[in-house]
Motif scaffolding. Structure first.
Motif, short mmCIF file in Angstrom:
data_model
loop_
_atom_site.label_atom_id
_atom_site.label_comp_id
_atom_site.label_asym_id
_atom_site.label_seq_id
_atom_site.Cartn_x
_atom_site.Cartn_y
_atom_site.Cartn_z
N THR A 162 3.55 -6.50 1.00
CA THR A 162 5.01 -6.45 0.81
C THR A 162 5.41 -5.69 -0.44
OG1 THR A 162 5.15 -8.57 1.96
CG2 THR A 162 7.09 -7.88 0.69
N ASN A 163 4.70 -5.89 -1.54
CA ASN A 163 5.12 -5.22 -2.77
C ASN A 163 4.90 -3.71 -2.69
OD1 ASN A 163 2.36 -4.77 -3.80
ND2 ASN A 163 2.35 -6.97 -4.20
N VAL A 164 3.92 -3.26 -1.93
CA VAL A 164 3.73 -1.81 -1.74
C VAL A 164 4.90 -1.25 -0.94
CG1 VAL A 164 2.26 -0.05 -0.66
CG2 VAL A 164 1.22 -1.91 -1.98
N TRP A 165 5.30 -1.96 0.11
CA TRP A 165 6.46 -1.51 0.89
C TRP A 165 7.71 -1.44 0.03
CZ3 TRP A 165 7.62 0.50 5.52
CH2 TRP A 165 6.59 0.60 6.45
N ILE A 166 7.98 -2.50 -0.72
CA ILE A 166 9.21 -2.53 -1.52
C ILE A 166 9.18 -1.46 -2.60
CG2 ILE A 166 10.52 -3.92 -3.18
CD1 ILE A 166 9.89 -6.35 -1.34
N SER A 167 8.08 -1.34 -3.31
CA SER A 167 7.98 -0.31 -4.36
C SER A 167 8.09 1.08 -3.74
CB SER A 167 6.65 -0.44 -5.11
OG SER A 167 6.62 -1.65 -5.83
N GLY A 168 7.48 1.27 -2.58
CA GLY A 168 7.56 2.57 -1.91
C GLY A 168 8.95 2.93 -1.44
N LEU A 169 9.72 1.92 -1.11
CA LEU A 169 11.10 2.15 -0.67
C LEU A 169 12.04 2.43 -1.83
CD1 LEU A 169 11.38 -0.75 1.93
CD2 LEU A 169 11.40 1.71 2.46
N MET A 170 11.75 1.84 -2.99
CA MET A 170 12.72 1.87 -4.09
C MET A 170 12.41 2.87 -5.20
SD MET A 170 13.55 -2.17 -4.25
CE MET A 170 15.21 -2.00 -4.87
N TRP A 171 11.14 3.26 -5.34
CA TRP A 171 10.76 4.16 -6.42
C TRP A 171 9.83 5.24 -5.91
CZ3 TRP A 171 10.54 -1.26 -7.03
CH2 TRP A 171 11.60 -1.77 -7.77
N HIS A 172 9.65 6.29 -6.67
CA HIS A 172 8.85 7.43 -6.23
C HIS A 172 7.48 7.49 -6.91
CE1 HIS A 172 11.67 9.53 -3.58
NE2 HIS A 172 12.59 8.93 -4.33
N GLY A 173 6.79 6.37 -6.99
CA GLY A 173 5.46 6.33 -7.58
C GLY A 173 4.39 6.33 -6.51
N ASP A 174 3.23 5.77 -6.84
CA ASP A 174 2.09 5.75 -5.92
C ASP A 174 2.39 5.01 -4.61
OD1 ASP A 174 0.57 7.34 -7.59
OD2 ASP A 174 -0.48 5.65 -8.51
N PRO A 175 3.08 3.86 -4.63
CA PRO A 175 3.40 3.22 -3.34
C PRO A 175 4.25 4.12 -2.43
CG PRO A 175 3.60 1.63 -5.09
CD PRO A 175 3.42 2.99 -5.76
N TYR A 176 5.15 4.88 -3.02
CA TYR A 176 5.93 5.84 -2.24
C TYR A 176 5.02 6.88 -1.58
CZ TYR A 176 9.17 9.65 -1.19
OH TYR A 176 9.87 10.64 -0.55
N ARG A 177 4.04 7.36 -2.34
CA ARG A 177 3.07 8.32 -1.79
C ARG A 177 2.26 7.69 -0.67
NH1 ARG A 177 -0.62 10.51 -5.97
NH2 ARG A 177 -1.30 11.81 -4.26
N CYS A 178 1.91 6.42 -0.82
CA CYS A 178 1.19 5.71 0.24
C CYS A 178 2.02 5.67 1.52
CB CYS A 178 0.83 4.30 -0.20
SG CYS A 178 -0.40 4.19 -1.50
N LEU A 179 3.30 5.28 1.39
CA LEU A 179 4.18 5.25 2.56
C LEU A 179 4.35 6.63 3.16
CD1 LEU A 179 7.06 2.74 1.69
CD2 LEU A 179 5.22 2.47 3.35
N SER A 180 4.43 7.65 2.33
CA SER A 180 4.57 9.01 2.83
C SER A 180 3.36 9.42 3.68
CB SER A 180 4.74 10.00 1.67
OG SER A 180 5.95 9.74 1.01
N LEU A 181 2.17 9.01 3.27
CA LEU A 181 0.97 9.30 4.05
C LEU A 181 1.01 8.60 5.41
CD1 LEU A 181 -1.72 9.09 1.24
CD2 LEU A 181 -1.01 11.16 2.48
#
Length: 137
Positions: A9-28
């Motif tokens: 869940t925290n990877v999803w939320i961080s990926g949705l809200m900020w442009h760091g590594d979790p965002y890159r994970c979601l982009s992949l």
């Protein structure tokens, strides 16, 4: 090489809200480089956290859950796996990975990261996961 993973869940939320590594994970995952899996309890937790902690509207939550359904395979779990003694609520991520045949859970949760591995499933931070993906593709 196909990479199968579960994002907590925290990877999803961080990926949705900020442009760091979790965002890159979601982009992949959005690009199909990573094959994701999720289970209904994970979707419910994501929706609840977005609603209560981040004040997302119901419309915004539906859009996020729609994307989850679009880029990840739905997996049914039984709740039988007991892997994370320190936080049993995190067991769903491990069990989802097991049932889906995924060998990675990506997380920023200390309880999961402290576990490091459960059977053949590695628990990685978003940055460690990105290094692994870079090496595999």
């Amino acid at each position: 090489m196909s990479i199968h993973a579960v994002f907590d869940t925290n990877v999803w939320i961080s990926g949705l809200m900020w442009h760091g590594d979790p965002y890159r994970c979601l982009s992949l995952a959005r690009a199909g480089v990573v094959q994701l899996a999720y289970c209904p309890p994970m979707a419910a937790e994501l929706a609840e956290k977005l609603r209560t902690k981040f004040r997302y509207s119901e419309h915004e939550i539906r859009a996020v859950i729609y994307e989850l359904h679009r880029i990840a395979a739905r997996i049914e779990i039984t709740g039988q796996v007991k892997a994370v003694v320190a936080d049993p609520d995190d067991d769903k991520f491990i069990e989802c990975a097991m049932v889906a045949g995924a060998n990675i859970v990506v997380s920023a949760d200390g309880h999961l990261l402290d576990l490091a591995q459960y059977q053949n499933i590695r628990i990685l931070s978003a940055s460690d996961f990105l290094v692994k993906v870079d090496r595999a593709v």
